[in-house]
Design a protein around this motif. Structure first.
Motif, mmCIF file in Angstrom:
data_model
loop_
_atom_site.group_PDB
_atom_site.id
_atom_site.type_symbol
_atom_site.label_atom_id
_atom_site.label_comp_id
_atom_site.label_asym_id
_atom_site.label_seq_id
_atom_site.Cartn_x
_atom_site.Cartn_y
_atom_site.Cartn_z
ATOM 1 N N LYS A 10 0.833 -1.210 0.000
ATOM 2 C CA LYS A 10 0.000 0.000 0.000
ATOM 3 C C LYS A 10 0.865 1.257 0.000
ATOM 4 C CE LYS A 10 -3.795 2.186 2.486
ATOM 5 N NZ LYS A 10 -4.725 2.084 3.611
ATOM 6 N N SER A 11 1.906 1.269 0.831
ATOM 7 C CA SER A 11 2.798 2.435 0.872
ATOM 8 C C SER A 11 3.554 2.618 -0.434
ATOM 9 C CB SER A 11 3.785 2.307 2.034
ATOM 10 O OG SER A 11 3.128 2.447 3.266
ATOM 11 N N ALA A 12 3.956 1.514 -1.056
ATOM 12 C CA ALA A 12 4.679 1.613 -2.330
ATOM 13 C C ALA A 12 3.797 2.254 -3.398
ATOM 14 C CB ALA A 12 5.152 0.234 -2.777
ATOM 15 N N TRP A 13 2.561 1.763 -3.541
ATOM 16 C CA TRP A 13 1.673 2.304 -4.571
ATOM 17 C C TRP A 13 1.216 3.721 -4.241
ATOM 18 C CZ3 TRP A 13 1.827 0.452 -9.173
ATOM 19 C CH2 TRP A 13 2.143 -0.886 -9.372
ATOM 20 N N ARG A 14 0.933 4.012 -2.958
ATOM 21 C CA ARG A 14 0.535 5.372 -2.576
ATOM 22 C C ARG A 14 1.711 6.332 -2.781
ATOM 23 N NH1 ARG A 14 -2.376 8.217 -2.959
ATOM 24 N NH2 ARG A 14 -2.456 9.360 -1.018
ATOM 25 N N GLY A 15 2.922 5.871 -2.490
ATOM 26 C CA GLY A 15 4.103 6.702 -2.722
ATOM 27 C C GLY A 15 4.253 7.060 -4.189
ATOM 28 N N LEU A 16 3.983 6.097 -5.054
ATOM 29 C CA LEU A 16 4.035 6.361 -6.492
ATOM 30 C C LEU A 16 2.957 7.362 -6.890
ATOM 31 C CD1 LEU A 16 5.416 5.728 -9.186
ATOM 32 C CD2 LEU A 16 3.837 3.803 -9.446
ATOM 33 N N ASP A 17 1.761 7.223 -6.311
ATOM 34 C CA ASP A 17 0.677 8.182 -6.582
ATOM 35 C C ASP A 17 1.067 9.593 -6.145
ATOM 36 O OD1 ASP A 17 -0.941 6.149 -7.575
ATOM 37 O OD2 ASP A 17 -2.104 5.940 -5.712
ATOM 38 N N ILE A 18 1.673 9.693 -4.967
ATOM 39 C CA ILE A 18 2.100 11.004 -4.446
ATOM 40 C C ILE A 18 3.157 11.604 -5.370
ATOM 41 C CG2 ILE A 18 3.373 12.103 -2.551
ATOM 42 C CD1 ILE A 18 1.893 10.078 -0.671
ATOM 43 N N TYR A 19 4.077 10.790 -5.815
ATOM 44 C CA TYR A 19 5.109 11.248 -6.748
ATOM 45 C C TYR A 19 4.468 11.745 -8.045
ATOM 46 C CZ TYR A 19 8.697 10.757 -10.363
ATOM 47 O OH TYR A 19 9.518 10.964 -11.431
ATOM 48 N N HIS A 20 3.525 10.962 -8.588
ATOM 49 C CA HIS A 20 2.842 11.364 -9.831
ATOM 50 C C HIS A 20 2.047 12.650 -9.659
ATOM 51 C CE1 HIS A 20 2.907 7.132 -11.820
ATOM 52 N NE2 HIS A 20 4.015 7.790 -12.014
ATOM 53 N N ALA A 21 1.549 12.881 -8.458
ATOM 54 C CA ALA A 21 0.748 14.083 -8.194
ATOM 55 C C ALA A 21 1.631 15.308 -7.928
ATOM 56 C CB ALA A 21 -0.182 13.837 -7.009
ATOM 57 N N ASN A 22 2.935 15.152 -8.114
ATOM 58 C CA ASN A 22 3.894 16.246 -7.897
ATOM 59 C C ASN A 22 3.814 16.819 -6.490
ATOM 60 O OD1 ASN A 22 5.089 16.235 -10.512
ATOM 61 N ND2 ASN A 22 3.226 17.210 -11.290
ATOM 62 N N MET A 23 3.630 15.942 -5.510
ATOM 63 C CA MET A 23 3.531 16.376 -4.126
ATOM 64 C C MET A 23 4.872 16.287 -3.391
ATOM 65 S SD MET A 23 -0.228 14.731 -3.402
ATOM 66 C CE MET A 23 -0.285 15.103 -1.669
ATOM 67 N N VAL A 24 5.913 15.852 -4.117
ATOM 68 C CA VAL A 24 7.268 15.929 -3.561
ATOM 69 C C VAL A 24 7.752 17.338 -3.884
ATOM 70 C CG1 VAL A 24 9.610 14.993 -3.584
ATOM 71 C CG2 VAL A 24 7.657 13.458 -3.935
ATOM 72 N N LEU A 25 7.754 18.172 -2.871
ATOM 73 C CA LEU A 25 8.018 19.605 -3.074
ATOM 74 C C LEU A 25 9.498 19.909 -3.218
ATOM 75 C CD1 LEU A 25 5.434 20.941 -0.454
ATOM 76 C CD2 LEU A 25 5.089 20.476 -2.906
ATOM 77 N N THR A 26 10.319 19.232 -2.424
ATOM 78 C CA THR A 26 11.769 19.429 -2.523
ATOM 79 C C THR A 26 12.465 18.081 -2.406
ATOM 80 O OG1 THR A 26 12.103 19.742 -0.142
ATOM 81 C CG2 THR A 26 11.639 21.727 -1.447
ATOM 82 N N CYS A 27 13.623 18.008 -3.018
ATOM 83 C CA CYS A 27 14.424 16.783 -2.960
ATOM 84 C C CYS A 27 15.864 17.164 -3.242
ATOM 85 C CB CYS A 27 13.930 15.762 -3.989
ATOM 86 S SG CYS A 27 14.931 14.263 -4.086
ATOM 87 N N ARG A 28 16.737 16.820 -2.308
ATOM 88 C CA ARG A 28 18.153 17.095 -2.539
ATOM 89 C C ARG A 28 18.999 15.994 -1.936
ATOM 90 N NH1 ARG A 28 21.022 19.837 1.679
ATOM 91 N NH2 ARG A 28 19.671 20.100 3.486
ATOM 92 N N LYS A 29 20.096 15.712 -2.618
ATOM 93 C CA LYS A 29 21.051 14.720 -2.117
ATOM 94 C C LYS A 29 21.909 15.407 -1.070
ATOM 95 C CE LYS A 29 24.245 11.215 -3.753
ATOM 96 N NZ LYS A 29 24.776 10.545 -4.936
ATOM 97 N N VAL A 30 21.977 14.824 0.120
ATOM 98 C CA VAL A 30 22.753 15.450 1.195
ATOM 99 C C VAL A 30 24.092 14.765 1.422
ATOM 100 C CG1 VAL A 30 20.815 16.519 2.372
ATOM 101 C CG2 VAL A 30 21.436 14.177 2.945
ATOM 102 N N GLU A 31 24.178 13.499 1.064
ATOM 103 C CA GLU A 31 25.436 12.750 1.076
ATOM 104 C C GLU A 31 25.191 11.466 0.310
ATOM 105 O OE1 GLU A 31 26.150 10.709 5.133
ATOM 106 O OE2 GLU A 31 25.099 12.584 5.638
ATOM 107 N N ASP A 32 26.254 10.652 0.163
ATOM 108 C CA ASP A 32 26.088 9.401 -0.580
ATOM 109 C C ASP A 32 24.930 8.597 -0.024
ATOM 110 O OD1 ASP A 32 28.111 9.881 -2.337
ATOM 111 O OD2 ASP A 32 29.594 8.622 -1.302
ATOM 112 N N ASN A 33 23.995 8.259 -0.890
ATOM 113 C CA ASN A 33 22.843 7.422 -0.546
ATOM 114 C C ASN A 33 21.882 8.028 0.474
ATOM 115 O OD1 ASN A 33 23.475 5.202 -2.316
ATOM 116 N ND2 ASN A 33 25.176 4.776 -0.938
ATOM 117 N N TRP A 34 21.953 9.327 0.707
ATOM 118 C CA TRP A 34 21.013 10.013 1.597
ATOM 119 C C TRP A 34 20.377 11.190 0.857
ATOM 120 C CZ3 TRP A 34 19.089 9.015 6.378
ATOM 121 C CH2 TRP A 34 19.716 8.009 7.127
#
Length: 151
Positions: free
Chosen positions: A12-36
């Protein structure tokens, strides 16, 4: 094989996460260090949730949503940030789902074929009298089910 972020999330979380991503609800995203990665994801609350995501150890990630706050779970907001952070993550996820579905359908088909072979072998091994009795039993069973369904 699924990425650890997807593997550790509920379906459920995987599919809802994909829905949230598709809805452009990820407002910010930045790499802070390797793999983070860090970011903000709009959820149902007025304020967006703050997410810190480890690609190597997703359970060490954090999100201040009610579901994940203070818990080592991979929530839908972490999954949404994952899809935003990794360009080919969605295509890989969908390819894995398709492969899994294909393998499942092939297994179902194999089971049906095997069951058919067992039935054919059983019927061919019956004498005429046994076959007639089995047919009578089957027809009576169908008739009794039909009567029960009518009530």
């Amino acid at each position: 094989m699924y990425h650890p972020v997807i593997k550790l999330a509920s379906a459920k979380s995987a599919w809802r996460g994909l829905d949230i991503y598709h809805a452009n609800m990820v407002l910010t995203c930045r790499k802070v260090e390797d793999n983070w990665f860090e970011g903000t994801v709009q959820g149902s609350a007025e304020q967006p949730y703050h997410v810190r995501l480890s690609l190597e150890h997703p359970r060490n990630s954090t999100c201040d949503c009610p579901h994940a706050k203070g818990r080592m779970v991979v929530c839908k907001h972490k999954v949404a940030l994952f899809f935003k952070a990794i360009p080919d993550a969605e295509a890989n996820f969908l390819r894995e789902v398709e492969l899994e579905e294909s393998l499942y359908n092939a297994a179902l088909e194999h089971e049906a074929e095997e069951r058919h072979r067992e039935i054919v072998s059983y019927v061919l091994g019956l004498t005429k009298a046994q076959l007639q009795q089995q047919l009578i039993n089957a027809l009576e069973e169908l008739d009794s089910r039909d009567r029960i369904d009518r009530w």
